[in-house]
Design a protein around this motif. Structure first.
Motif, PDB file in Angstrom:
ATOM      1  N   SER A   1       5.207   4.514   3.321  1.00 48.28           N
ATOM      2  CA  SER A   1       5.867   5.585   2.568  1.00 48.28           C
ATOM      3  C   SER A   1       5.490   5.496   1.088  1.00 48.28           C
ATOM      4  CB  SER A   1       7.384   5.516   2.734  1.00 48.28           C
ATOM      5  OG  SER A   1       7.921   4.334   2.166  1.00 48.28           O
ATOM      6  N   TRP A   2       5.284   4.262   0.596  1.00 48.44           N
ATOM      7  CA  TRP A   2       4.811   4.071  -0.788  1.00 48.44           C
ATOM      8  C   TRP A   2       3.456   4.749  -0.972  1.00 48.44           C
ATOM      9  CZ3 TRP A   2       6.088   1.869  -5.532  1.00 48.44           C
ATOM     10  CH2 TRP A   2       5.024   1.616  -6.396  1.00 48.44           C
ATOM     11  N   GLU A   3       2.517   4.470  -0.077  1.00 45.69           N
ATOM     12  CA  GLU A   3       1.181   5.075  -0.187  1.00 45.69           C
ATOM     13  C   GLU A   3       1.256   6.595  -0.115  1.00 45.69           C
ATOM     14  OE1 GLU A   3       0.321   0.876   1.036  1.00 45.69           O
ATOM     15  OE2 GLU A   3       1.845   2.361   1.525  1.00 45.69           O
ATOM     16  N   ALA A   4       2.101   7.114   0.767  1.00 49.17           N
ATOM     17  CA  ALA A   4       2.203   8.564   0.915  1.00 49.17           C
ATOM     18  C   ALA A   4       2.652   9.210  -0.390  1.00 49.17           C
ATOM     19  CB  ALA A   4       3.164   8.902   2.052  1.00 49.17           C
ATOM     20  N   THR A   5       3.667   8.635  -1.019  1.00 48.17           N
ATOM     21  CA  THR A   5       4.172   9.206  -2.268  1.00 48.17           C
ATOM     22  C   THR A   5       3.166   9.043  -3.395  1.00 48.17           C
ATOM     23  OG1 THR A   5       6.453   8.761  -1.608  1.00 48.17           O
ATOM     24  CG2 THR A   5       6.046   9.092  -3.953  1.00 48.17           C
ATOM     25  N   VAL A   6       2.601   7.841  -3.524  1.00 51.06           N
ATOM     26  CA  VAL A   6       1.631   7.601  -4.593  1.00 51.06           C
ATOM     27  C   VAL A   6       0.427   8.531  -4.457  1.00 51.06           C
ATOM     28  CG1 VAL A   6      -0.030   5.911  -5.484  1.00 51.06           C
ATOM     29  CG2 VAL A   6       2.351   5.235  -5.043  1.00 51.06           C
ATOM     30  N   LEU A   7      -0.061   8.705  -3.238  1.00 49.18           N
ATOM     31  CA  LEU A   7      -1.234   9.559  -3.042  1.00 49.18           C
ATOM     32  C   LEU A   7      -0.916  11.034  -3.220  1.00 49.18           C
ATOM     33  CD1 LEU A   7      -3.024   7.696  -0.101  1.00 49.18           C
ATOM     34  CD2 LEU A   7      -3.758   7.845  -2.495  1.00 49.18           C
ATOM     35  N   GLU A   8       0.320  11.423  -3.024  1.00 52.11           N
ATOM     36  CA  GLU A   8       0.714  12.810  -3.358  1.00 52.11           C
ATOM     37  C   GLU A   8       0.404  13.086  -4.828  1.00 52.11           C
ATOM     38  OE1 GLU A   8       2.223  15.423  -1.756  1.00 52.11           O
ATOM     39  OE2 GLU A   8       3.248  14.634   0.025  1.00 52.11           O
ATOM     40  N   HIS A   9       0.628  12.083  -5.677  1.00 52.92           N
ATOM     41  CA  HIS A   9       0.372  12.236  -7.112  1.00 52.92           C
ATOM     42  C   HIS A   9      -1.103  12.052  -7.464  1.00 52.92           C
ATOM     43  CE1 HIS A   9       4.572  12.338  -8.558  1.00 52.92           C
ATOM     44  NE2 HIS A   9       4.843  11.430  -7.623  1.00 52.92           N
ATOM     45  N   THR A  10      -1.776  11.113  -6.794  1.00 46.99           N
ATOM     46  CA  THR A  10      -3.063  10.631  -7.296  1.00 46.99           C
ATOM     47  C   THR A  10      -4.274  11.029  -6.463  1.00 46.99           C
ATOM     48  OG1 THR A  10      -2.873   8.548  -6.035  1.00 46.99           O
ATOM     49  CG2 THR A  10      -1.921   8.580  -8.261  1.00 46.99           C
ATOM     50  N   TYR A  11      -4.087  11.702  -5.351  1.00 49.30           N
ATOM     51  CA  TYR A  11      -5.150  11.866  -4.356  1.00 49.30           C
ATOM     52  C   TYR A  11      -6.466  12.356  -4.960  1.00 49.30           C
ATOM     53  CZ  TYR A  11      -7.063  12.453   0.325  1.00 49.30           C
ATOM     54  OH  TYR A  11      -7.828  12.333   1.460  1.00 49.30           O
ATOM     55  N   GLU A  12      -6.408  13.338  -5.802  1.00 49.33           N
ATOM     56  CA  GLU A  12      -7.642  13.918  -6.348  1.00 49.33           C
ATOM     57  C   GLU A  12      -8.168  13.167  -7.560  1.00 49.33           C
ATOM     58  OE1 GLU A  12      -9.409  16.004  -4.838  1.00 49.33           O
ATOM     59  OE2 GLU A  12      -7.963  16.561  -3.298  1.00 49.33           O
ATOM     60  N   HIS A  13      -7.448  12.111  -7.985  1.00 51.41           N
ATOM     61  CA  HIS A  13      -7.845  11.415  -9.211  1.00 51.41           C
ATOM     62  C   HIS A  13      -8.325   9.994  -8.969  1.00 51.41           C
ATOM     63  CE1 HIS A  13      -5.952  14.822 -11.131  1.00 51.41           C
ATOM     64  NE2 HIS A  13      -4.778  14.513 -10.608  1.00 51.41           N
ATOM     65  N   VAL A  14      -8.064   9.454  -7.779  1.00 56.45           N
ATOM     66  CA  VAL A  14      -8.485   8.075  -7.492  1.00 56.45           C
ATOM     67  C   VAL A  14      -9.470   8.082  -6.335  1.00 56.45           C
ATOM     68  CG1 VAL A  14      -6.284   7.162  -8.320  1.00 56.45           C
ATOM     69  CG2 VAL A  14      -6.602   7.567  -5.860  1.00 56.45           C
ATOM     70  N   ASP A  15     -10.136   6.950  -6.172  1.00 53.91           N
ATOM     71  CA  ASP A  15     -11.154   6.823  -5.128  1.00 53.91           C
ATOM     72  C   ASP A  15     -10.721   5.912  -3.990  1.00 53.91           C
ATOM     73  OD1 ASP A  15     -13.569   8.168  -6.624  1.00 53.91           O
ATOM     74  OD2 ASP A  15     -12.611   6.811  -8.059  1.00 53.91           O
ATOM     75  N   MET A  16      -9.839   4.966  -4.291  1.00 53.54           N
ATOM     76  CA  MET A  16      -9.397   3.998  -3.304  1.00 53.54           C
ATOM     77  C   MET A  16      -7.919   3.710  -3.486  1.00 53.54           C
ATOM     78  SD  MET A  16     -12.558   1.218  -3.349  1.00 53.54           S
ATOM     79  CE  MET A  16     -13.182   1.552  -5.004  1.00 53.54           C
ATOM     80  N   VAL A  17      -7.313   3.178  -2.424  1.00 56.26           N
ATOM     81  CA  VAL A  17      -5.962   2.652  -2.487  1.00 56.26           C
ATOM     82  C   VAL A  17      -6.031   1.202  -2.022  1.00 56.26           C
ATOM     83  CG1 VAL A  17      -5.357   3.440  -0.150  1.00 56.26           C
ATOM     84  CG2 VAL A  17      -3.542   3.037  -1.833  1.00 56.26           C
ATOM     85  N   SER A  18      -5.229   0.330  -2.642  1.00 54.67           N
ATOM     86  CA  SER A  18      -5.346  -1.101  -2.372  1.00 54.67           C
ATOM     87  C   SER A  18      -4.462  -1.546  -1.216  1.00 54.67           C
ATOM     88  CB  SER A  18      -4.998  -1.911  -3.624  1.00 54.67           C
ATOM     89  OG  SER A  18      -3.611  -1.838  -3.899  1.00 54.67           O
ATOM     90  N   LEU A  19      -4.860  -2.642  -0.574  1.00 57.73           N
ATOM     91  CA  LEU A  19      -4.073  -3.339   0.438  1.00 57.73           C
ATOM     92  C   LEU A  19      -4.087  -4.822   0.095  1.00 57.73           C
ATOM     93  CD1 LEU A  19      -5.926  -1.005   2.001  1.00 57.73           C
ATOM     94  CD2 LEU A  19      -4.686  -1.862   3.981  1.00 57.73           C
TER      95      LEU A  19
END
Length: 517
Positions: free
Chosen positions: A223-241
């Motif tokens: 759910s954290w990734e879903a919310t963060v990517l709602e904001h950042t999807y078009e501005h970032v290239d990767m998400v961390s694990l």
């Protein structure tokens, strides 16, 4: 005898290997920096105070990219404290690890080390206690050629050329309440988006990594990734694990199956990212940066609050046995099996802190057991990851349920024709006979079969300063192809690497990268 089968076919591909899968991590924590990679006055130190014995081992390990300077450390870090004349740098308290930070080692020292180690830097910015302006200031100082206050300051500090750092982490584990400046997903997502937008204005070619979940068991996972990517999807290239593994309550069978948990974690975040991409009607695919992973015996760590204020303490210096090395090998297999979506991965950390390389102040540096599967995979996993679909017996584990006894992948280097098979037998009780169908790749011969046997004696063997080579891969004689079939004997609880080369070709392994000046 238990048996397993798979087919090696160049027509079935997962994806090309991004060399940044073989990354590492250097944080201002414990002895990772001080008496790890940096120790002025050490007999092996160069003119910059960098330990050349550690540099040599880093190159042998095959590390391609290194994340710096944290980690939890970065969320309370002022990068300005670590540049300029060393004698003028302030001593600060690091709240993350309750340590006293001298700032004798900072950005420019790290970049000098990275050039000598022949690694690409991956820089993290502080989005815990700082924000957009400070991130932009660091970016200008590091990457602008000159003619501005901050770029000219870098030049005055003895770094005339821009550092050209291409990959940037937008904070660290901001979902964790232990983090300085911990935020909700909405708070972090908005800040990360604004920071990313500004940094891309400076240079659209930068690759930016948004913070994902700090582990798969935190309440806000996915759910954290879903919310963060709602904001950042078009501005970032990767998400961390981030993920660490240990035998919980002595459950070694589940521990050997840790790759199954990493596999599920990756699948979950890929599904979450793709859901947000579909929701936003974006054609973009977010990639993954698994920029903290390793075996870590967290149950032995009393927690940050138990630490006394000190400089470069001996902190979380786990000593690894052969079973730990087998698990590390299995995690590398998992990362390769997701080469289509995982672009970057960083084993945490490089020296002393849960690390493949150990050092003694004023003394030697040596390879831990986990050094070997990483170094061999980094050296021989070349080209394309093949999609293998093993038929394997299953094991029942208390933590992960049913898992296949065989965990395997293979890579194919079209240029040389070489194929490398990596395989783990998770079963502690019985060997496994693996047969591989080679009909789609005719004319191969076995150049080398190396094994780390976690079931062998003495149990719990480790490498130390006194016995640095007690545990290392052993060459297996007799492994060969028979027509279009390869048969490999996998001991219980073992990691194996089998290199296949064209029968008329050479068995010479690829050379390690040469250091840069």
């Amino acid at each position: 005898m238990r048996t397993a089968r798979l087919t090696l076919d160049p027509g079935f591909r997962i994806g090309d290997i991004d060399r940044r899968l073989f990354g590492s991590f250097v944080e201002h924590m414990g002895r990772s920096v001080y008496t790890g990679i940096y120790e002025p006055g050490h007999p092996a130190a160069d003119a910059d105070g960098l330990r050349e014995d550690v540099l040599e081992l880093t190159r042998e390990l095959g590390v391609t990219t290194v994340r710096y300077p944290g980690g939890n450390f970065v969320s309370n870090y002022r990068w300005e404290d670590g540049v300029g004349p060393v004698e003028e740098r302030p001593t600060r308290l690091d709240l993350a690890w309750r340590s006293v930070e001298s700032n004798a080692f900072g950005l420019n020292e790290f970049m000098a080390w990275a050039r000598k180690a022949a690694v690409e830097p991956m820089m993290a910015v502080n989005l815990g206690t700082r924000g957009v302006a400070e991130a932009l200031a660091l970016l200008e100082y590091a990457n602008h050629p000159g003619g501005t206050a901050l770029s000219d300051l870098r030049r005055a500090h003895g770094a005339p050329e821009p550092h050209g750092i291409r990959v940037w982490c937008l904070g660290n584990e901001m979902d964790g309440p232990w983090q300085m400046g911990h935020k909700t997903a909405d708070e972090y997502g908005r800040l990360a988006a604004e920071t990313a937008r500004a940094m891309k204005r400076f240079d659209p070619a930068l690759q930016l990594v948004a913070c994902g979940s700090s582990n798969a068991y935190i309440d806000t996972f996915a759910s954290w990734e879903a919310t963060v990517l709602e904001h950042t999807y078009e501005h970032v290239d990767m998400v961390s694990l981030h993920a660490y593994y240990e035998p919980v309550d002595g459950d070694v069978d589940s521990f050997l199956a840790s790759g199954a948990e990493m596999d599920r974690m990756i699948d979950s975040i890929v599904a979450t990212a793709d859901h947000i991409g579909a929701k936003l009607r974006s054609r973009k695919k977010i990639k993954l940066s698994f920029d903290e992973w390793n075996v870590w015996y967290q149950s032995r760590f009393p927690g940050e609050s138990a630490l006394e204020w000190s400089s470069a303490p001996r902190l979380i210096e786990d000593v690894y046995d052969t079973v730990d090395a087998v698990v590390v090998g299995s995690l590398l297999i998992t990362l390769l099996r997701h080469a289509d979506r995982v672009d970057v991965a960083c084993q945490a950390q490089l020296a002393n802190i849960i690390a493949p390389i150990m050092t003694e102040p004023g003394g030697p540096a040596w390879r831990q057991t986990i050094f070997h599967p990483f170094a061999l995979t980094a050296r021989h996993a070349r080209g394309t990851v093949l999609r293998v679909e093993p038929q394997s017996p299953v094991l029942e584990t208390a933590r992960y349920g049913e898992v296949p006894a065989l965990w395997a992948t293979a890579t194919h280097d079209e240029e040389s024709g070489a194929v490398t098979l990596f395989a783990v037998n998770r079963d502690r009780t019985a060997p496994l006979t693996l047969t591989a169908d080679l009909r789609p790749l005719p004319g191969l011969r076995v150049a080398e079969h190396l094994v780390l046997d976690g079931s062998g004696e003495p149990a719990g063997a480790v490498n130390t300063a006194a016995e640095p080579d007690r545990v290392r891969p052993v060459a297996v004689d007799g492994t060969a192809t028979d027509g279009d079939q390869l048969t490999v004997q996998l001991p219980p609880a073992s990691w194996s690497m089998v290199r296949l080369v064209p029968a008329t070709g050479t068995a010479t392994p690829p050379a390690a990268p040469a250091p840069t000046a």
